[in-house]
Design an enzyme around this catalytic site. Structure first.
Site, mmCIF file in Angstrom:
data_model
loop_
_atom_site.group_PDB
_atom_site.id
_atom_site.type_symbol
_atom_site.label_atom_id
_atom_site.label_comp_id
_atom_site.label_asym_id
_atom_site.label_seq_id
_atom_site.Cartn_x
_atom_site.Cartn_y
_atom_site.Cartn_z
ATOM 1 N N ARG A 102 0.878 -1.187 0.000
ATOM 2 C CA ARG A 102 0.000 0.000 0.000
ATOM 3 C C ARG A 102 0.905 1.224 0.000
ATOM 4 N NH1 ARG A 102 -5.225 1.424 3.639
ATOM 5 N NH2 ARG A 102 -6.059 0.067 2.014
ATOM 6 N N HIS A 129 -7.538 0.896 -6.277
ATOM 7 C CA HIS A 129 -7.696 0.015 -5.104
ATOM 8 C C HIS A 129 -8.382 -1.276 -5.579
ATOM 9 C CE1 HIS A 129 -7.793 -1.259 -1.088
ATOM 10 N NE2 HIS A 129 -8.614 -0.393 -0.537
ATOM 11 N N GLN A 132 -10.176 -3.845 -3.105
ATOM 12 C CA GLN A 132 -11.452 -3.355 -2.589
ATOM 13 C C GLN A 132 -12.567 -3.619 -3.591
ATOM 14 O OE1 GLN A 132 -12.244 -1.687 0.522
ATOM 15 N NE2 GLN A 132 -14.256 -2.238 -0.259
ATOM 16 N N ASP A 219 -17.130 7.440 -1.169
ATOM 17 C CA ASP A 219 -15.853 7.332 -0.452
ATOM 18 C C ASP A 219 -15.542 8.709 0.132
ATOM 19 O OD1 ASP A 219 -13.334 6.493 0.435
ATOM 20 O OD2 ASP A 219 -12.386 6.680 -1.539
ATOM 21 N N CYS A 259 -16.314 1.866 0.975
ATOM 22 C CA CYS A 259 -15.099 1.079 1.236
ATOM 23 C C CYS A 259 -14.628 1.206 2.677
ATOM 24 C CB CYS A 259 -13.993 1.500 0.279
ATOM 25 S SG CYS A 259 -13.634 3.262 0.328
ATOM 26 N N ARG A 287 -13.610 -8.441 1.916
ATOM 27 C CA ARG A 287 -12.195 -8.170 1.622
ATOM 28 C C ARG A 287 -11.392 -9.444 1.910
ATOM 29 N NH1 ARG A 287 -10.100 -3.075 1.847
ATOM 30 N NH2 ARG A 287 -8.272 -4.150 1.039
#
Ligand code: CP
Ligand code: NVA
Length: 300
Positions: A102, A129, A132, A219, A259, A287
């Site tokens: 990440r 991402h 996700q 988000d 998310c 996830r």
């Protein structure tokens, strides 16, 4: 599949295969069936940004698969003191069986994959991402039974989530609408690619984008690394919120996904969030299952 760097690298078939394996692994876990598909393998997890879900789900995922995971904070690695990613990749390739990273720059992830000899999984960059969105698609299919033909609407910042949702949604056969203010739109190349499908629209009008949607998604207005812009962004994104007026124009029974982490009364009202908490926390749970499928596809 060697790496998961971004969803555009995957075919529609590969995406569906990951979702199918994720469903199977979820079923097995719920029924106490062990699946040590990565017995003895070790995943290194490099974090240059904070994380709750990604860190815990990857670590538990490797444990479930019979392997182990190593948390590597970039603050403690020599990479944080300037050791080139090219050297780090070659060294870590000698110890580990895979790396989840990440970080900020997508180029760093691509570079790690190019220089190392082990699978690299993108656990979020400023650009995308993918893990996700695989969990998001899994959750939508779980709740709606299908993906093809559904309308997915994203409201808010044209950020990493927006970029991956557009690619994942279009590849899965969905129609994707995005409501973002001018100047904060998703990646131009991704929008151009999506427009070629004839199933993509981008507008600054939230109600227009949400009209007839089966899935609404939002988000945070300020992503990790943008903390200094948070106050200015609150003004820019005011109105780019999932609330009862937006729900009223969506399809009956529309799902709401986020998310996480969420900022209530900014991108989503507490009322809508709580009314759809089951979907949102299924999404967070997925996830684990979706990433286990990715780990198996890349590392087995
Ligand atoms: N959604 C997500 O990636 O959460 P974390 O930042 O907690 O990993
Ligand atoms: N856009 C957010 C996603 C967090 C999972 C961020 O990058 O901070």
């Amino acid at each position: 599949m060697k790496h998961l760097l971004k969803l555009s690298d995957l075919s529609e078939k590969e995406i569906i295969e990951i979702l199918n394996l994720a469903d199977q692994l979820k079923f097995e876990k719920k029924n106490g069936i062990e699946h040590h598909l990565l017995k003895g393998k070790t995943l290194g997890m490099i974090f240059e940004k904070s994380s709750t879900r990604t860190r815990v789900s990857f670590e538990v995922g490797m444990y479930d698969l019979g392997g182990s995971a190593l948390f590597l904070s970039s603050k403690d690695l020599q990479i944080g003191r300037g050791e080139p990613v090219e050297d780090t990749a070659r060294v870590l390739s000698r110890y580990l069986d895979g790396i989840m990273i990440r970080t900020f720059e997508q180029a760093e992830v691509e570079n790690l994959a190019a220089c190392g000899s082990i699978p690299i999984i993108n656990g979020l960059t400023d650009y995308c991402h993918p893990c996700q969105v695989l969990a998001d698609l899994m959750t939508i299919r779980e709740h709606k039974g299908i993906l093809k033909g559904l309308k997915l609407c994203y409201v808010g910042d044209g950020n990493n989530m927006a970029n991956s949702l557009i690619v994942g949604g279009i590849k899965a056969g969905m129609t994707v609408s995005v409501a973002c203010p001018e100047g904060y739109r998703p990646d131009a190349d991704i929008m151009k690619w999506a427009a070629e499908s004839g199933r993509f629209t981008c507008t600054d009008n939230v109600l227009e984008a949400a009209d007839g949607a089966d899935v609404l998604y939002t988000d945070v207005w300020a992503s990790m690394g943008q903390e200094g812009e948070a106050e200015e962004r609150k003004k820019i994104f005011k109105g780019y919120q999932i609330n009862s007026s937006v729900m009223a124009v969506a399809n009956q029974g529309a799902m709401v996904l986020h998310c996480l982490p969420a900022h209530r009364e900014e991108e989503i009202t507490a009322e809508v969030f709580e009314a759809h908490a089951d979907e949102i926390f299924d999404e967070a749970e997925n996830r684990l299952h979706a990433q286990k499928a990715v780990l198996v596809k890349c590392m087995k």
